[in-house]
Enzyme design. Structure first.
Site, PDB file in Angstrom:
ATOM      1  N   HIS A 306       0.898  -0.857   0.201  1.00  0.00           N
ATOM      2  CA  HIS A 306      -0.257   0.300   0.205  1.00  0.00           C
ATOM      3  C   HIS A 306       0.996   0.756  -0.179  1.00  0.00           C
ATOM      4  O   HIS A 306       1.627   1.485   0.602  1.00  0.00           O
ATOM      5  CB  HIS A 306      -0.843   0.065   0.929  1.00  0.00           C
ATOM      6  N   ASP A 363      -8.188  -4.851  -0.445  1.00  0.00           N
ATOM      7  CA  ASP A 363      -8.359  -5.874  -1.871  1.00  0.00           C
ATOM      8  C   ASP A 363      -8.695  -7.192  -0.972  1.00  0.00           C
ATOM      9  O   ASP A 363      -8.870  -8.479  -2.229  1.00  0.00           O
ATOM     10  CB  ASP A 363      -7.671  -5.602  -2.833  1.00  0.00           C
TER      11      ASP A 363
HETATM   12  C1  SDX Z   1      -6.080   0.910  -3.294  1.00  0.00           C
HETATM   13  O1  SDX Z   1      -4.645   4.945  -2.020  1.00  0.00           O
HETATM   14  C2  SDX Z   1      -5.144   3.671  -0.967  1.00  0.00           C
HETATM   15  O2  SDX Z   1      -5.294   4.464   0.044  1.00  0.00           O
HETATM   16  C3  SDX Z   1      -5.501   2.950  -2.062  1.00  0.00           C
HETATM   17  C4  SDX Z   1      -7.204   2.458  -1.361  1.00  0.00           C
HETATM   18  C5  SDX Z   1      -7.962   2.640  -1.635  1.00  0.00           C
HETATM   19  O3  SDX Z   1      -8.653   2.306  -0.201  1.00  0.00           O
HETATM   20  O4  SDX Z   1      -8.506   3.450  -2.423  1.00  0.00           O
HETATM   21  O5  SDX Z   1      -6.588   1.137  -0.246  1.00  0.00           O
HETATM   22  C6  SDX Z   1      -7.161   0.974  -2.751  1.00  0.00           C
HETATM   23  O6  SDX Z   1      -6.177   0.843  -3.960  1.00  0.00           O
HETATM   24  C7  SDX Z   1      -5.067  -0.919  -2.414  1.00  0.00           C
HETATM   25  C8  SDX Z   1      -3.922  -1.389  -3.061  1.00  0.00           C
HETATM   26  C9  SDX Z   1      -4.342  -2.581  -4.127  1.00  0.00           C
HETATM   27  N1  SDX Z   1      -3.131  -3.100  -4.821  1.00  0.00           N
HETATM   28  C10 SDX Z   1      -3.330  -3.979  -4.827  1.00  0.00           C
HETATM   29  O7  SDX Z   1      -3.302  -4.836  -3.784  1.00  0.00           O
HETATM   30  C11 SDX Z   1      -1.886  -4.351  -6.307  1.00  0.00           C
HETATM   31  C12 SDX Z   1      -0.625  -4.624  -5.654  1.00  0.00           C
HETATM   32  N2  SDX Z   1      -0.082  -3.710  -5.214  1.00  0.00           N
HETATM   33  C13 SDX Z   1       0.819  -3.549  -5.656  1.00  0.00           C
HETATM   34  O8  SDX Z   1       0.622  -2.771  -6.760  1.00  0.00           O
HETATM   35  C14 SDX Z   1       1.592  -1.716  -5.055  1.00  0.00           C
HETATM   36  O9  SDX Z   1       2.074  -2.188  -3.653  1.00  0.00           O
HETATM   37  C15 SDX Z   1       0.586  -0.518  -4.455  1.00  0.00           C
HETATM   38  C16 SDX Z   1       0.546  -0.255  -6.114  1.00  0.00           C
HETATM   39  C17 SDX Z   1      -0.574  -1.283  -4.065  1.00  0.00           C
HETATM   40  C18 SDX Z   1       1.619   0.515  -4.044  1.00  0.00           C
HETATM   41  O10 SDX Z   1       2.557   0.953  -4.935  1.00  0.00           O
HETATM   42  P1  SDX Z   1       3.545   1.482  -4.515  1.00  0.00           P
HETATM   43  O11 SDX Z   1       3.461   2.798  -3.173  1.00  0.00           O
HETATM   44  O12 SDX Z   1       4.201   2.352  -5.858  1.00  0.00           O
HETATM   45  O13 SDX Z   1       4.698   0.733  -3.759  1.00  0.00           O
HETATM   46  P2  SDX Z   1       6.229   0.221  -5.417  1.00  0.00           P
HETATM   47  O14 SDX Z   1       5.494   0.013  -6.644  1.00  0.00           O
HETATM   48  O15 SDX Z   1       7.489   1.268  -4.879  1.00  0.00           O
HETATM   49  O16 SDX Z   1       6.526  -0.959  -4.426  1.00  0.00           O
HETATM   50  C19 SDX Z   1       7.516  -0.624  -3.200  1.00  0.00           C
HETATM   51  C20 SDX Z   1       8.455  -1.579  -3.096  1.00  0.00           C
HETATM   52  C21 SDX Z   1       8.737  -2.190  -4.308  1.00  0.00           C
HETATM   53  O17 SDX Z   1      10.434  -2.955  -4.890  1.00  0.00           O
HETATM   54  P3  SDX Z   1      11.631  -2.453  -4.686  1.00  0.00           P
HETATM   55  O18 SDX Z   1      11.757  -1.914  -6.161  1.00  0.00           O
HETATM   56  O19 SDX Z   1      11.745  -1.334  -3.706  1.00  0.00           O
HETATM   57  O20 SDX Z   1      13.056  -3.713  -4.388  1.00  0.00           O
HETATM   58  O21 SDX Z   1       7.336  -3.087  -3.219  1.00  0.00           O
HETATM   59  C22 SDX Z   1       7.496  -4.197  -4.165  1.00  0.00           C
HETATM   60  C23 SDX Z   1       7.899  -3.128  -5.311  1.00  0.00           C
HETATM   61  O22 SDX Z   1       8.247  -3.864  -6.338  1.00  0.00           O
HETATM   62  N3  SDX Z   1       5.947  -4.950  -3.606  1.00  0.00           N
HETATM   63  C24 SDX Z   1       5.961  -5.515  -4.323  1.00  0.00           C
HETATM   64  C25 SDX Z   1       4.137  -5.105  -4.557  1.00  0.00           C
HETATM   65  N4  SDX Z   1       3.697  -4.147  -3.910  1.00  0.00           N
HETATM   66  C26 SDX Z   1       4.965  -3.557  -3.662  1.00  0.00           C
HETATM   67  N5  SDX Z   1       6.431  -6.634  -4.506  1.00  0.00           N
HETATM   68  C27 SDX Z   1       5.500  -7.780  -4.535  1.00  0.00           C
HETATM   69  N6  SDX Z   1       3.550  -7.678  -4.919  1.00  0.00           N
HETATM   70  C28 SDX Z   1       3.021  -6.806  -3.944  1.00  0.00           C
HETATM   71  N7  SDX Z   1       2.335  -6.404  -3.932  1.00  0.00           N
END
Ligand code: SDX
Length: 427
Positions: A306, A363
């Site tokens: 998140h 989710d």
């Molecule tokens: C919602 O914003 C809100 O409030 C949203 C929400 C709401 O109520 O409106 O809460 C609803 O959208 C919840 C999120 C739903 N999405 C998912 O579950 C999709 C999977 N999650 C990711 O795609 C990610 O965690 C996000 C998009 C939610 C957040 O992304 P960020 O904050 O941009 O973080 P990032 O992509 O920069 O990740 C940081 C690190 C990375 O690794 P490094 O490059 O540091 O090595 O964490 C890793 C990412 O690769 N990472 C994951 C991961 N999420 C982040 N690795 C594997 N699986 C994951 N799910």
């Protein structure tokens, strides 16, 4: 805490104000930065940038705190009715009995939809994704209510808000029923808001509808848990579209489109598809965990991570408990729930996830409950949108009442410098 910061650029010092919120968050006010220092800031994804000051929802991502207008999500999810929470988010206070009755009556007055919209809905192929249909029908509502565009006074604003709160549940039920090949029916204005949503969705034309209280209370809790989440992607979309005075329906239609994305609200559908794939793959969670950590693999553990929560998403905790209760009350033994719990346990013990503070988000478990309510996976994000509706409306109203300027970010240009046009024969 002083209320000033200084910025020293090329030995020139600039004073910047500091703004402190009611929960003691501090922001650097850069609203005069370009004028004073000929500078802008850049922040991909706005990870460090506040777009507005808001009094609607407070999140503390480190402590896993979520409050709507000061009330904790735990209290609201377990004690409140969704329409009460909608009133709280939009108008700022929990309603009195009279205020809630008036809101409910005013919604019932507006819950009929022009029959021509039914024709538009039926013109979509059955395979069309429900979020695309909902977004376009929401925007289409303006055709039958043009006064909802130029909203200049409180009465117009109240009318547009009530029209949306009244009509979106009907559209959601119709989109669900069309997908199931069922006749598009209205509910029953003698019922409460959530009871009516359940009846509109689940009633069958050939038998008496018996309300299932387990279903109603599960829906009520899920809608409350999704109702708002401050400046998330879709809410920020509603605010920026609304800031151009495009009107409430168009702004919410844009928010629905933003929510559709699998990194945002679309994740609840992606989670159940992931869990079912793991189940079909013999429940081999370890394989999917390593895929999620493999940078060369685009696969992510959907429902994890998140932008704000770097601790447990408090909503995920509540939904996880509710999933157990709902499946037990409905007598459903779904192996997907055990796979989800196994995946959560493994991830919380895995250094990759621990280092990146990746926890289950809203989710991760919600789809398990929707599935138990016989809602198809493509409809999960529509249910998210139904819950988020009062939050979007609240933010649109706050943005308009605070007379926020039109949203128009700057950029750092990295393209070509000036060059002359060349004739096509010489290129
Ligand atoms: C919602 O914003 C809100 O409030 C949203 C929400 C709401 O109520 O409106 O809460 C609803 O959208 C919840 C999120 C739903 N999405 C998912 O579950 C999709 C999977 N999650 C990711 O795609 C990610 O965690 C996000 C998009 C939610 C957040 O992304 P960020 O904050 O941009 O973080 P990032 O992509 O920069 O990740 C940081 C690190 C990375 O690794 P490094 O490059 O540091 O090595 O964490 C890793 C990412 O690769 N990472 C994951 C991961 N999420 C982040 N690795 C594997 N699986 C994951 N799910």
């Amino acid at each position: 805490m002083n209320n000033k910061a200084t910025l020293n650029i090329n030995n020139k010092v600039h004073d910047l104000d500091l703004i402190t919120g009611s929960e003691n968050e501090v922001a650097l006010d850069i609203s005069k930065l370009r004028l004073d220092a000929n500078l802008i800031t850049i922040d991909a994804g706005f990870k460090n940038t506040g777009s507005c000051q808001s009094a609607i929802t407070f999140l503390d991502g480190e402590k896993g705190i979520l409050r709507y207008r000061g009330y904790s999500i735990e209290e609201l999810a377990n004690k409140a009715d969704f329409l009460e929470v909608a009133y709280l988010l939009i108008f700022g206070e929990l309603p009195t009995k009279q205020q809630l009755e008036k809101l409910s009556d005013d919604i019932k007055e507006r819950s009929i939809i022009d029959e021509d919209l039914r024709i538009i809905l039926n013109s979509y192929p059955k395979s069309a994704h429900p979020m695309g249909i909902l977004s376009s029908l929401t925007s289409g509502l303006v055709a039958f209510d043009p006064s909802a565009v130029d909203i200049d006074d409180d009465e117009d604003m109240y009318d547009a808000i009530l029209n949306l709160l009244a009509k979106i549940p009907v559209l959601v039920a119709w989109v669900y029923r069309r997908r199931k090949g069922l006749p598009l029916e209205y509910g029953d204005t003698s019922l409460g808001y959530v009871e009516n949503i359940a009846k509109m969705m689940f009633q069958r034309p050939n038998k008496e509808y018996i309300q299932n209280q387990t279903v109603v209370s599960a829906l009520n809790k899920l809608l409350i848990l999704h109702a708002d989440h401050e400046q998330n992607c879709s809410t920020s979309t509603v605010r920026i579209v609304g800031s151009s005075y495009a009107g409430l329906f168009a702004s919410v239609s844009a928010g629905i489109s933003a929510l559709w994305g699998r990194l945002h609200g679309g994740a609840n559908q992606a989670v159940i598809e992931m869990l079912e794939a793991i189940n079909e793959d013999g429940g081999d969670t370890k394989k999917y965990m390593s895929k999620a950590k493999d940078k060369s693999d685009p696969f992510r553990l959907m429902g994890f991570g998140h932008r704000v929560y770097k601790n447990f998403d408090p909503r995920a905790k509540i939904i996880k408990v509710a999933a157990d209760e709902v499946l037990k009350n409905l007598g459903i033994d779904d192996p997907i729930l055990d796979i989800a719990k196994g995946l959560e346990k493994e991830a919380l013990e895995d250094q990759y996830f621990v280092d990146r503070k990746l926890y289950p988000n809203v989710d991760f478990y919600s789809g398990i409950i929707y599935k138990a309510l016989d809602i198809p996976a493509e409809m999960f994000t529509v249910m998210f949108a139904l819950g988020r509706l009062p939050g979007w409306v609240a933010h649109w109203r706050e943005m308009r009442l605070r007379k926020e300027p039109i949203g128009r970010p700057r950029q750092v240009y990295i393209g070509e410098n000036l060059r002359s046009f060349s004739d096509i024969n010489s290129r």
